[in-house]
Scaffold this active site. Structure first.
Site, short mmCIF file in Angstrom:
data_model
loop_
_atom_site.label_atom_id
_atom_site.label_comp_id
_atom_site.label_asym_id
_atom_site.label_seq_id
_atom_site.Cartn_x
_atom_site.Cartn_y
_atom_site.Cartn_z
N GLU A 398 0.79 -1.37 -0.02
CA GLU A 398 -0.12 0.24 0.09
C GLU A 398 1.01 1.18 0.02
OE1 GLU A 398 -3.90 -1.75 2.04
OE2 GLU A 398 -2.70 -0.27 3.24
N GLU A 470 -6.53 -7.87 -0.91
CA GLU A 470 -6.93 -7.79 0.26
C GLU A 470 -8.57 -7.43 0.07
OE1 GLU A 470 -5.26 -5.40 3.33
OE2 GLU A 470 -3.22 -6.01 2.73
#
Length: 810
Positions: A398, A470
């Site tokens: 991320e 995710e």
């Protein structure tokens, strides 16, 4: 020949820095004696100081170097230390390491003479140093502290093999090509270290054998050791090789001997599998067949012991993912994890996506960035022979785009392993794609909207392979003791995302966040330093959402009911829609022995799932047929009115009120009779014990039964991850999963919160606190070996009953 000495027991440990603590003459007799793996601080499950692991500590151990190691090179190896370390031999600093997730070693030949005792001291810095990945920014997990993976002392011949890299080319051919690259230990480094060798590289010979699980040699090859290249390549084309796959994870072994004439100098052996994998814009293909990837992310931490879990617990997690949760894939978020975990994934056929350490933050300094590249190299060189690994995660999870850094990590990965694609997990659309696969954390789903984002919108590309890494997680944290509707919605959100994944040919797969709840920093979680994002709790005990995953496979029948059928757990006594997560053909429902109805998978709501849940929103069902005073048509009208009343109570919409008044007038019913119908079919208040029975049916045979209401007396159950423990290179450990359930049910009782007293005797000792507490009907107890062999026992005492778990230690 090389030799190895595990040195995991009888270390001395101190938490507070003391003058001279690395010197050989220091008196450490008052220090705590510990075994490796070891955590520098045992934490509470909830409400602890998240910085309490962040301090400098010291480990010391005296080692007797075997006399028959004379003339060999000595190396001290650590599989992982959290997070930085400096190693001393007899008070002299010899080597160090920065980073908590990859192995490192150093040569100590000049400091450790065979036949004498030497003092090893390791100063461990477990603070979150900003110049070392993954640190420098906020981080949604704890890095803990300590020497938490195994330690060994190795003796190597002066000329030795360093490592092997096995590559399988054209694996779908009748005679696949197997290339084995042999990396010798650096001869220049040997000369710099003062070692002498009577052998020139060109005079050394390599012999390769490809061996199956039964020890049969399938093929062999020979070559001279190259003096000009970093490695020498041997090529085989064995006959009858079977492909590695999740359903048939066949493993082979490449054995390489290094010889000078007839004298064998060294031997090295690695396991590998033969398979072909491809990520495309049309999906993921394994051995030429398209496969949708259903997976979960995994953190390697445990309550109390942090990262310090021996091999057996690592292997148990792989077994849980494969056999209980029934997933195809696991992502080792957000760092390289235990070799024992990867070994078990190879054996089970569980696909793995590893990645380098980090969480959202990219350091500006060159030192941080260089360590990031070091992590790429260390991860790939350690793990490149695992057939379970399908790609390399070479980007900080991320993190923002960083063209310079990620160009370098991607190029390094391709240079080290050209057989696997690269990926990098991001959480924003339109990211620069330097890797081979666009991996994306998709948190778009909020319950009443689209389950997954559009890959074309996210990637800005029609051709980039796309994998969701995710989903859910922090969007809907769920404790096992949350109310029933919350727990059900948590499970349904996972089902909706998986359904969307299966229905979109552009998406290679979806990996849910996450396998189990985990400890975190104070800025995250639920205020108690726990993130309740898992489909299992911290002790790996499944929540309701776990059964969404388990039910997508047909290997064994499963059935989990979302409700305990207790009207008092719902507003207005409305049980609402009951979700049954199952792979059965249908579910037959009975109330007090009378049939309610047959219910089938909700293909209309989940058109793409292999096994949609059964959604029961009519709990009146066939029971209404007992009201013979009404005509068949009026029984249908009455049922619709009562179902509406189950949702809104007596405050019915005007149209429903009019229809009910019409029925009451037609059949000359009073208000009390109308209310009695509501109580009988909807509320059930004051009607005494009601027994609901769910039967899962496959091929017209009942294979699973869940029953509610027959008894309110809970049963205490305890199941250990293993009962036979082996004290080998270090201590062995088992996790006892304790649950309070009602007979015939798989889910723990959500509101059973009772203390338990735990004792251990014989060959096992407790590695977690006693007393402990059932939370939401579940808890875990860690037990370990402690140098005693034979039988052992753990006794668990509580108000719900007493139970014992037996062990045998060898």
């Amino acid at each position: 020949m090389r030799k190895e000495l595990p040195i995991n027991d009888r270390w001395r440990f101190a938490r507070e820095e003391r003058p001279g603590w690395t010197s050989a003459g220091f008196d450490d007799s008052s220090w705590e004696e510990v075994d490796i793996p070891h955590t520098n601080m045992t934490l509470e499950r909830h409400y602890f100081d998240d910085s309490s692991c962040g301090f400098v500590s010291c480990y010391r151990r005296w080692v007797s170097v075997p006399a028959d190691w004379n003339g060999m090179r000595l190396f001290l190896r650590f599989e992982a230390i959290a997070s930085c370390a400096q190693v001393f031999v007899d008070g002299t600093p010899v080597f160090g390491h920065e980073g908590g997730y990859t192995p490192f070693e150093g040569e100590i030949t000049r400091f450790a003479e065979p036949g004498r005792r030497v003092c090893l001291a390791v100063v461990v810095d477990s603070t979150e140093r900003a110049e070392v990945p993954p640190f420098g920014g906020a981080m949604d997990y704890l890095a803990f502290g300590g020497i938490y993976r195994n330690v060994s002392l190795a003796a190597m011949p002066k000329v030795a093999l360093s490592h092997l890299r096995v590559r399988t080319l054209s694996p779908l051919d009748e005679l696949p090509e197997i290339d084995v690259d042999v990396f010798p230990m650096d001869l220049d480094d040997l000369r710099r270290s003062g070692g002498e060798s009577s052998f020139e590289a060109g005079s050394l010979c390599l012999e390769l054998e490809i061996v199956d699980a039964s020890g049969n040699v399938l093929d062999s090859a020979t070559s001279s050791l190259s003096a000009d290249n970093d490695y020498s390549r041997l090529v085989c084309r064995p006959e009858g090789v079977l492909l590695w796959s999740p359903s048939r994870p066949v493993l082979y072994r490449a054995v390489v001997a290094l010889k000078a004439g007839d004298e064998e100098l060294d031997r090295l052996s690695v396991r590998f599998g033969v398979r072909e994998l491809t990520f495309t814009a049309s999906g993921f293909f394994l051995n030429g067949e398209m496969m949708k990837l259903q997976g979960l992310d995994r953190h390697q931490c445990y309550p109390y012991i942090g990262y310090a879990a021996p091999d057996s617990l690592q292997q148990a997690d792989a077994q849980l993912l494969k056999d209980v949760l029934c997933v195809d894939m696991v992502r080792t978020s957000h760092y390289p994890q235990s070799p024992a975990f990867l070994d078990r994934c190879d054996e089970l056929g569980l696909l793995v996506l590893p990645e380098i350490p980090g969480w959202q933050h990219v350091g500006d300094g060159e030192h941080w960035r260089d360590l990031c590249l070091d992590n790429v190299r260390a991860m790939i060189e350690r793990d490149w022979n695992h057939p379970s690994i399908v790609a390399w995660g070479v980007r900080i999870n991320e993190s923002p785009d960083d063209h310079d850094l990620y160009s370098r990590t991607n190029a390094l990965a391709h240079m080290l392993d050209p057989t696997r694609p690269t990926c990098g997990v991001r959480n924003f659309a339109g990211s620069e794609l330097l890797e081979d696969i666009y991996t994306y954390n998709d948190f778009i789903h909020r319950g009443d909207n689209a389950a997954l984002d559009d890959p074309k919108r996210v990637t800005k590309s029609k051709t980039a392979p796309y994998l969701v890494t995710e989903f859910n997680g922090h969007m809907y944290p769920t404790k096992r003791y949350d109310d029933e509707r919350h727990r059900t919605e948590h499970a349904l959100r996972h089902a909706r995302v998986l359904d969307a994944m299966y229905g979109n040919p552009r998406i290679c797969g979806a990996i849910g966040w996450c396998m189990a709840d985990y400890s975190t920093h104070a800025a995250f979680g639920s205020g108690d330093q726990v993130c309740y994002h898992g489909v299992c709790d911290q002790f790996r005990i499944p929540k309701l959402a776990a059964w969404v995953y388990a039910s997508q496979r047909s290997s064994k029948p499963v059935m989990a009911v979302s409700s305990t059928m207790s009207i008092g757990d719902h507003p207005g006594g409305d049980l609402g829609t009951v979700a049954v997560f199952t792979n059965c053909d249908r579910v037959d429902l009975y109330l007090d022995g009378a049939p309610v109805g047959r219910y089938y998978p909700a293909r209309d709501r989940f058109p793409n799932l292999p096994h949609p849940p059964v959604m029961i929103d009519d709990l009146i069902g066939e029971r209404i047929e007992a009201e013979t005073r009404f005509s068949a048509k009026d029984r249908g009208r009455l049922k619709r009115i009562l179902l509406k009343a189950s949702q809104v109570g007596f405050d019915l919409p005007v149209g429903y009120k009019v229809r009910m008044l019409h029925l009451m007038a037609k059949y000359r019913m009073g208000m009390a009779e109308g209310v009695a119908l509501f109580s009988k079919y909807v509320g059930g208040w004051g009607s005494g014990r009601r027994i609901w029975r769910f039967e899962g049916v496959v091929n017209d045979t009942v294979v699973r039964i869940c029953e509610f209401g027959a008894s309110s007396v809970p049963l205490l159950r305890a199941e250990a991850t293993k009962s036979e423990l082996h004290a080998g290179d270090t201590y062995d450990m088992a996790l006892i999963k304790v649950t309070a359930v009602l007979a015939g049910n798989v889910l723990p009782l959500p509101y059973a919160n009772e203390p338990l007293c735990v004792t251990a005797s014989g060959s096992v000792a407790l590695a977690s606190p006693s007393p402990t507490l059932l939370e939401g009907g579940a808890c875990g107890i860690f037990v370990r070996t402690h140098g005693v062999f034979g039988p052992g026992r753990v006794d668990i005492h509580g108000s719900m009953g007493d139970i014992s778990v037996g062990f045998m230690v060898s």
